[in-house]
Write a protein that holds these residues in place. Structure first.
Motif, short mmCIF file in Angstrom:
data_model
loop_
_atom_site.label_atom_id
_atom_site.label_comp_id
_atom_site.label_asym_id
_atom_site.label_seq_id
_atom_site.Cartn_x
_atom_site.Cartn_y
_atom_site.Cartn_z
N ALA A 26 31.78 19.32 46.26
CA ALA A 26 32.33 19.94 45.06
C ALA A 26 33.48 20.85 45.45
O ALA A 26 33.59 21.28 46.61
N TYR A 27 34.34 21.13 44.48
CA TYR A 27 35.47 22.03 44.70
C TYR A 27 35.59 22.96 43.50
O TYR A 27 35.66 22.51 42.36
N LEU A 28 35.58 24.26 43.78
CA LEU A 28 35.74 25.28 42.75
C LEU A 28 36.98 26.09 43.11
O LEU A 28 36.94 26.92 44.02
N PRO A 29 38.12 25.82 42.43
CA PRO A 29 39.33 26.59 42.75
C PRO A 29 39.18 28.04 42.30
O PRO A 29 38.86 28.30 41.15
N LEU A 30 39.38 28.95 43.24
CA LEU A 30 39.22 30.38 42.96
C LEU A 30 40.54 31.10 43.19
O LEU A 30 41.32 30.73 44.05
N LYS A 31 40.79 32.14 42.39
CA LYS A 31 41.96 32.99 42.58
C LYS A 31 41.47 34.42 42.77
O LYS A 31 40.42 34.81 42.25
N LYS A 32 42.23 35.19 43.52
CA LYS A 32 41.89 36.60 43.75
C LYS A 32 42.57 37.43 42.69
O LYS A 32 43.77 37.26 42.42
N THR A 33 41.81 38.32 42.07
CA THR A 33 42.37 39.24 41.09
C THR A 33 41.82 40.64 41.35
O THR A 33 40.75 40.80 41.94
#
Length: 169
Positions: free
Chosen positions: A32-39
């Motif tokens: 699986a792939y869960l694209p994450l961004k840092k905020t």
């Protein structure tokens, strides 16, 4: 791991269940792939950098058709995404491009609505906050042209598309 039976499929998760669903899929042995961004999140007493999903309620699974039922039996997974009556799949290159884009650490914004010229919008932030306008054009994600209803003229604004939203009737 190239196999013609395996494809990338987008799946829709329950609200705020992306990370838990992702972890459970991995425990089951499903790629699986869960694209994450840092905020940066601001609390009253501190700031903290957190990782949150780039696309709310979405993650991607690399499975064969016979594994679809196993994905659906995963806590947090709501449904597969359909396109033209069939379960949507994505080419490997799109997933790789998304991974590459996230690796650049550039500022990314995902919009949940598709704005079109002629739409009535409301400005959510900046000096024109609260003003009603008509979207004339989007030159790029940072430069938009609005016709401000209260002023009777069009103005080009250097702001993010994230600062406007469609006006709901």
């Amino acid at each position: 791991m190239i196999n013609n039976d395996y494809k990338w499929y987008p799946v829709y998760t329950r609200s705020r269940a992306e990370k838990k669903a992702y972890e459970e899929l991995l425990r089951k042995g499903i790629t699986a792939y869960l694209p994450l961004k840092k905020t940066v999140k601001q609390w009253s007493d501190r700031k903290k950098i957190v990782e949150e999903p780039l696309i709310k309620s979405y993650l991607f699974v690399y499975i064969s058709a016979r594994e679809q039922a196993e994905v659906m039996m995963t806590n947090g997974i709501a449904r597969f995404i359909y396109f033209s009556g069939h379960i949507a799949s994505l080419p490997e290159q799109q997933i790789e491009a998304l991974k590459l884009l996230l690796a650049t650490e550039s500022e990314l914004e995902v919009f949940e609505y598709d704005l079109k010229a002629g739409e009535k919008v409301i400005v959510k932030a900046g000096p024109f906050k609260g003003m009603l306008a008509e979207l004339i054009s989007i030159r790029n994600k940072q430069r938009i042209v609005l016709r401000l209803e209260q002023m009777g003229f069009a103005i080009s604004i250097n702001t993010s598309v994230a600062f406007i939203e469609p006006l709901l009737d």
